[in-house]
Scaffold this motif. Sequence first.
Motif, PDB file in Angstrom:
ATOM      1  N   SER A  34      -9.349  30.420   0.363  1.00  0.00           N
ATOM      2  CA  SER A  34      -8.030  30.023  -0.120  1.00  0.00           C
ATOM      3  C   SER A  34      -8.048  28.982  -1.236  1.00  0.00           C
ATOM      4  CB  SER A  34      -7.202  29.497   1.068  1.00  0.00           C
ATOM      5  OG  SER A  34      -5.841  29.433   0.747  1.00  0.00           O
ATOM      6  N   PRO A  35      -8.738  29.236  -2.356  1.00  0.00           N
ATOM      7  CA  PRO A  35      -8.760  28.239  -3.430  1.00  0.00           C
ATOM      8  C   PRO A  35      -7.474  28.189  -4.248  1.00  0.00           C
ATOM      9  CG  PRO A  35      -9.960  30.170  -4.117  1.00  0.00           C
ATOM     10  CD  PRO A  35      -9.588  30.403  -2.681  1.00  0.00           C
ATOM     11  N   GLY A  36      -6.661  29.267  -4.201  1.00  0.00           N
ATOM     12  CA  GLY A  36      -5.550  29.365  -5.138  1.00  0.00           C
ATOM     13  C   GLY A  36      -4.185  28.976  -4.635  1.00  0.00           C
ATOM     14  N   GLY A  37      -4.026  28.747  -3.338  1.00  0.00           N
ATOM     15  CA  GLY A  37      -2.699  28.395  -2.831  1.00  0.00           C
ATOM     16  C   GLY A  37      -2.688  28.276  -1.321  1.00  0.00           C
ATOM     17  N   PRO A  38      -1.690  27.586  -0.768  1.00  0.00           N
ATOM     18  CA  PRO A  38      -1.654  27.302   0.673  1.00  0.00           C
ATOM     19  C   PRO A  38      -1.486  28.522   1.555  1.00  0.00           C
ATOM     20  CG  PRO A  38       0.375  26.594  -0.388  1.00  0.00           C
ATOM     21  CD  PRO A  38      -0.577  26.938  -1.482  1.00  0.00           C
ATOM     22  N   PHE A  39      -0.935  29.622   1.014  1.00  0.00           N
ATOM     23  CA  PHE A  39      -0.685  30.798   1.843  1.00  0.00           C
ATOM     24  C   PHE A  39      -1.635  31.951   1.513  1.00  0.00           C
ATOM     25  CE2 PHE A  39       3.410  28.578   1.183  1.00  0.00           C
ATOM     26  CZ  PHE A  39       3.578  28.113   2.491  1.00  0.00           C
ATOM     27  N   GLU A  40      -2.649  31.673   0.702  1.00  0.00           N
ATOM     28  CA  GLU A  40      -3.570  32.717   0.269  1.00  0.00           C
ATOM     29  C   GLU A  40      -4.384  33.258   1.437  1.00  0.00           C
ATOM     30  OE1 GLU A  40      -7.162  33.242  -3.019  1.00  0.00           O
ATOM     31  OE2 GLU A  40      -6.031  31.374  -2.890  1.00  0.00           O
ATOM     32  N   ASP A  41      -4.942  32.381   2.245  1.00  0.00           N
ATOM     33  CA  ASP A  41      -5.756  32.799   3.390  1.00  0.00           C
ATOM     34  C   ASP A  41      -5.774  31.666   4.425  1.00  0.00           C
ATOM     35  OD1 ASP A  41      -7.538  33.764   5.214  1.00  0.00           O
ATOM     36  OD2 ASP A  41      -9.274  33.759   3.881  1.00  0.00           O
TER      37      ASP A  41
END
Length: 220
Positions: A18-25
């Motif tokens: 999840s490097p790109g956003g809080p809900f990515e993974d």
Amino acid sequence: MRKIIVSTFISMDGVLQSPGGPFEDPDNHFKWGGWSVEYWDDLMNKTMQQSTSQPFDLLLGRTTYEIFAAHWPYQKDDPTSEKFNKIQKFVVSSRQTIDLSWQNSTLLTGDVAAELKKLKQQQGPDLLVNGSGKLVQTLLENKLVDLLHTWVFPITLGAGKKLFDSGTQPSQWKLTDAKLASTGVIIASYIPDGDIRLGSFVPDQISEKETERRSGFSVE
């Protein structure tokens, strides 16, 4: 023959989740989503643009594909979006059915390693892998990565999915390029370099005597 080229963002302790956003993974209650966002500079943007300047197709795990499919088709007047929409997308998944409505998408399932080997043998552009942690581990397990770009961010996360986890094989890698962003991100490029080559800092004579001492038998 196609090459498989992997680009991955990782923390100093090897986390890629999840490097790109809080809900990515958010699996396993991961609470640091978006950890890479504040580190970007012009060098990183140019490097990313260069990676897609030559013809390519995308090879993605299901989760990353779904993230991309929910974003890129809806970006208007965006060169990256136009390129991603036109190229072939190959999606690796254990599920037999997933939503492939994003144009030019093909599902790879079943014996994934065999399917990937066949895909590499086909005529066509190189295959770029972004994110897709489980897929990358499958590629590493089967030694199918031809070029590995690691973007190491100056941050430790303590927990989360790791890049070099299950499936990683003992291997040598050769550094072919390295860049340092103004924010401290190290972008390094590696190619496979054969089996691990072992050595010792201990002189042979000392090593023999230590072997003798431990075993109780003379080596002379």
